[in-house]
Every structure is written in structure tokens, then in C-alpha cells.
Motif scaffolding. Structure first.
Motif, PDB file in Angstrom:
ATOM      1  N   GLN A   1       0.839  -1.464   0.369  1.00  0.00           N
ATOM      2  CA  GLN A   1      -0.388   0.309   0.134  1.00  0.00           C
ATOM      3  C   GLN A   1       0.659   1.221   0.254  1.00  0.00           C
ATOM      4  N   SER A   2       2.321   1.383   0.086  1.00  0.00           N
ATOM      5  CA  SER A   2       2.716   2.004   0.630  1.00  0.00           C
ATOM      6  C   SER A   2       3.318   3.491  -0.701  1.00  0.00           C
ATOM      7  N   THR A   3       3.690   4.775  -0.378  1.00  0.00           N
ATOM      8  CA  THR A   3       3.816   4.747  -1.892  1.00  0.00           C
ATOM      9  C   THR A   3       5.310   5.075  -2.486  1.00  0.00           C
ATOM     10  N   LEU A   4       6.332   4.712  -1.265  1.00  0.00           N
ATOM     11  CA  LEU A   4       7.619   4.864  -0.923  1.00  0.00           C
ATOM     12  C   LEU A   4       8.353   3.722  -1.732  1.00  0.00           C
ATOM     13  N   PHE A   5       7.405   2.805  -2.530  1.00  0.00           N
ATOM     14  CA  PHE A   5       8.115   2.286  -3.136  1.00  0.00           C
ATOM     15  C   PHE A   5       7.654   2.283  -4.650  1.00  0.00           C
ATOM     16  N   ASN A   6       8.279   1.536  -5.611  1.00  0.00           N
ATOM     17  CA  ASN A   6       8.227   1.857  -7.144  1.00  0.00           C
ATOM     18  C   ASN A   6       7.633   0.226  -7.616  1.00  0.00           C
ATOM     19  N   ASP A   7       7.552   1.073  -9.016  1.00  0.00           N
ATOM     20  CA  ASP A   7       6.811  -0.713  -9.258  1.00  0.00           C
ATOM     21  C   ASP A   7       7.472  -1.996  -9.390  1.00  0.00           C
ATOM     22  N   ILE A   8       9.198  -1.597  -9.670  1.00  0.00           N
ATOM     23  CA  ILE A   8      10.258  -2.800  -9.971  1.00  0.00           C
ATOM     24  C   ILE A   8      10.361  -3.300  -8.797  1.00  0.00           C
ATOM     25  N   GLU A   9      10.221  -2.333  -6.755  1.00  0.00           N
ATOM     26  CA  GLU A   9      10.750  -2.662  -6.093  1.00  0.00           C
ATOM     27  C   GLU A   9       9.739  -3.144  -6.091  1.00  0.00           C
ATOM     28  N   LYS A  10       8.298  -3.448  -5.141  1.00  0.00           N
ATOM     29  CA  LYS A  10       6.989  -3.711  -5.769  1.00  0.00           C
ATOM     30  C   LYS A  10       7.181  -4.915  -6.002  1.00  0.00           C
ATOM     31  N   ALA A  11       8.020  -4.979  -7.578  1.00  0.00           N
ATOM     32  CA  ALA A  11       7.635  -6.772  -8.231  1.00  0.00           C
ATOM     33  C   ALA A  11       8.638  -7.453  -7.400  1.00  0.00           C
ATOM     34  N   ALA A  12       9.848  -7.045  -7.240  1.00  0.00           N
ATOM     35  CA  ALA A  12      10.780  -7.919  -6.375  1.00  0.00           C
ATOM     36  C   ALA A  12      10.325  -8.505  -4.638  1.00  0.00           C
ATOM     37  N   LEU A  13       9.059  -7.314  -4.342  1.00  0.00           N
ATOM     38  CA  LEU A  13       8.942  -7.561  -2.925  1.00  0.00           C
ATOM     39  C   LEU A  13       7.962  -8.998  -2.986  1.00  0.00           C
ATOM     40  N   LYS A  14       7.105  -8.515  -3.566  1.00  0.00           N
ATOM     41  CA  LYS A  14       6.148  -9.249  -4.283  1.00  0.00           C
ATOM     42  C   LYS A  14       6.879 -10.890  -4.494  1.00  0.00           C
ATOM     43  N   LEU A  15       8.060 -11.034  -5.461  1.00  0.00           N
ATOM     44  CA  LEU A  15       8.858 -12.041  -5.828  1.00  0.00           C
ATOM     45  C   LEU A  15       9.296 -12.232  -4.423  1.00  0.00           C
ATOM     46  N   THR A  16       9.759 -11.635  -3.982  1.00  0.00           N
ATOM     47  CA  THR A  16      10.308 -12.372  -2.453  1.00  0.00           C
ATOM     48  C   THR A  16       9.115 -12.903  -1.509  1.00  0.00           C
ATOM     49  N   GLU A  17       8.436 -12.119  -1.254  1.00  0.00           N
ATOM     50  CA  GLU A  17       7.624 -12.818  -0.446  1.00  0.00           C
ATOM     51  C   GLU A  17       6.907 -14.815  -1.143  1.00  0.00           C
ATOM     52  N   ALA A  18       6.529 -14.157  -1.867  1.00  0.00           N
ATOM     53  CA  ALA A  18       6.539 -15.854  -2.954  1.00  0.00           C
ATOM     54  C   ALA A  18       7.358 -17.219  -2.251  1.00  0.00           C
ATOM     55  N   ILE A  19       8.157 -16.043  -2.493  1.00  0.00           N
ATOM     56  CA  ILE A  19       9.723 -17.649  -2.022  1.00  0.00           C
ATOM     57  C   ILE A  19       9.479 -17.212  -0.822  1.00  0.00           C
ATOM     58  N   VAL A  20       9.772 -16.757   0.041  1.00  0.00           N
ATOM     59  CA  VAL A  20       9.272 -16.844   1.630  1.00  0.00           C
ATOM     60  C   VAL A  20       7.856 -17.778   1.658  1.00  0.00           C
ATOM     61  N   ASN A  21       7.476 -17.670   1.473  1.00  0.00           N
ATOM     62  CA  ASN A  21       5.586 -19.125   1.785  1.00  0.00           C
ATOM     63  C   ASN A  21       5.788 -19.957   0.862  1.00  0.00           C
ATOM     64  N   ASN A  22       6.343 -19.988  -0.159  1.00  0.00           N
ATOM     65  CA  ASN A  22       6.932 -20.915  -0.759  1.00  0.00           C
ATOM     66  C   ASN A  22       5.494 -21.251  -1.880  1.00  0.00           C
ATOM     67  N   HIS A  23       5.663 -20.376  -2.433  1.00  0.00           N
ATOM     68  CA  HIS A  23       4.028 -19.853  -3.354  1.00  0.00           C
ATOM     69  C   HIS A  23       4.439 -19.506  -4.503  1.00  0.00           C
TER      70      HIS A  23
END
Length: 183
Positions: free
Chosen positions: A101-123
């Protein structure tokens, strides 16, 4: 709580290697010193990931997010320092839990963070992967996937041995880590 493994001196050649890479004799390395061969492998792999092609700032955001999700105060303390050196602001660190929900992160950072969470959650899904792949080359994707994967393992190891920052010089970041883990 004290570390489950006694902290010992880092063997001299490895201590020199760590310092040559710009590292410090952290408690983690002192615990890993019980197995010098694995300490060397750990150091070489971790520092290779830290010296990648993708922006260090981006990788530090990913690492901090893995540490948050794993409730690893030690990892948050250490990588908050590195993240700030890589240009991540204290506001961004504080907002990282709510990155979607933050405006501090751009689309590229959000894509990498989503990728990160998917790896952490093994999903990992095809959609999450494709979203990140639109911003990153295959070389970059390997780097980001390995960064997130390695830093899933790191907090699990840290928590297993109950390592702390006691005796290290990261007091202000320990307090920050405690605040980030309060969610």
C-alpha cells in the motif's frame, strides 16, 4: 538468551578475508567458525550476492523483508545498517511491512518484494514470476531469486542457533529491529 553455539575466534585467514570484503567479525561468523569450510562458503556466497548486477538497494529491501517475515531481529539489525548504506531510508524501512500500500516503493521494487514474499511463503506463481520478469533480465532474475532464497535460509539458521547482536556495535539497529518485529 545466549547463542546456542559458543562464539569463538574467526580463523585468521577467514578473518582477513572477511575484512578484505569490507565485513566485520560478526557473531554469526564467530558461530560459523566452528566449521571454517562452511564459514568460507557462506561468506563467499553471501558477498557474491551482495555484489550483484541489480541495485544493492533493491536487494537490501528484499533481504529486510525476508528478515521481517522470519521475525529475525539479528538479520534486521545487520541488514538495516547495510540497507541504509545502499540508500534505503529509515522511512522506507519502517514502511516495509506495508510495502503493497506504500507510495514509497516503485513498481519495480514492489515486483521484487512480491517475488520475495512468494519465495518466503514457498508459493511462487506464474503471474508473480512474470510480473517480476517484465522488469528484469534472466541474469537479474537468477540473482534476485537466489538472494530471496538465501535470505530465507539465513534467518532460519540464525533463529536455530539463537544468535544475538550482543557485543556488536549495532545497538540503534537492534532497537529498530525490535520495533519492526512488533507487528
Amino acid at each position: 538468551m545466549m547463542s546456542r553455539l559458543p562464539l569463538i575466534e574467526i580463523p585468521e585467514p577467514l578473518d582477513a578475508h572477511i575484512k578484505a570484503l569490507g565485513g566485520k567479525p560478526l557473531n554469526l561468523y564467530r558461530a560459523l567458525s566452528h566449521n571454517p569450510r562452511l564459514l568460507e562458503s557462506w561468506i563467499d556466497f553471501a558477498y557474491t550476492l551482495r555484489d550483484g548486477k541489480t541495485p544493492r538497494r533493491l536487494r537490501e529491501l528484499m533481504i529486510l523483508r525476508t528478515a521481517q517475515m522470519a521475525h529475525s531481529a539479528y538479520e534486521l539489525a545487520q541488514h538495516s545498517i547495510m540497507a541504509k548504506k545502499a540508500g534505503v531510508t529509515e522511512n522506507e524501512i519502517a514502511e516495509l511491512e506495508n510495502w503493497q500500500q506504500s507510495t514509497l516503493f516503485n513498481d519495480i521494487e514492489k515486483a521484487a518484494l512480491k517475488l520475495t514474499e512468494a519465495i518466503v511463503n514457498n508459493h511462487m506463481t506464474d503471474d508473480i514470476y512474470a510480473n517480476a520478469a517484465q522488469y528484469f533480465s534472466h541474469v537479474d532474475m537468477i540473482e534476485l531469486l537466489l538472494t530471496a532464497s538465501f535470505y530465507c535460509m539465513v534467518p532460519r539458521f540464525l533463529n536455530a542457533i539463537a544468535i544475538t547482536t550482543e557485543g556488536e556495535s549495532s545497538l540503534q539497529y537492534r532497537k529498530m529491529a525490535d520495533n519492526l518485529l512488533a507487528f
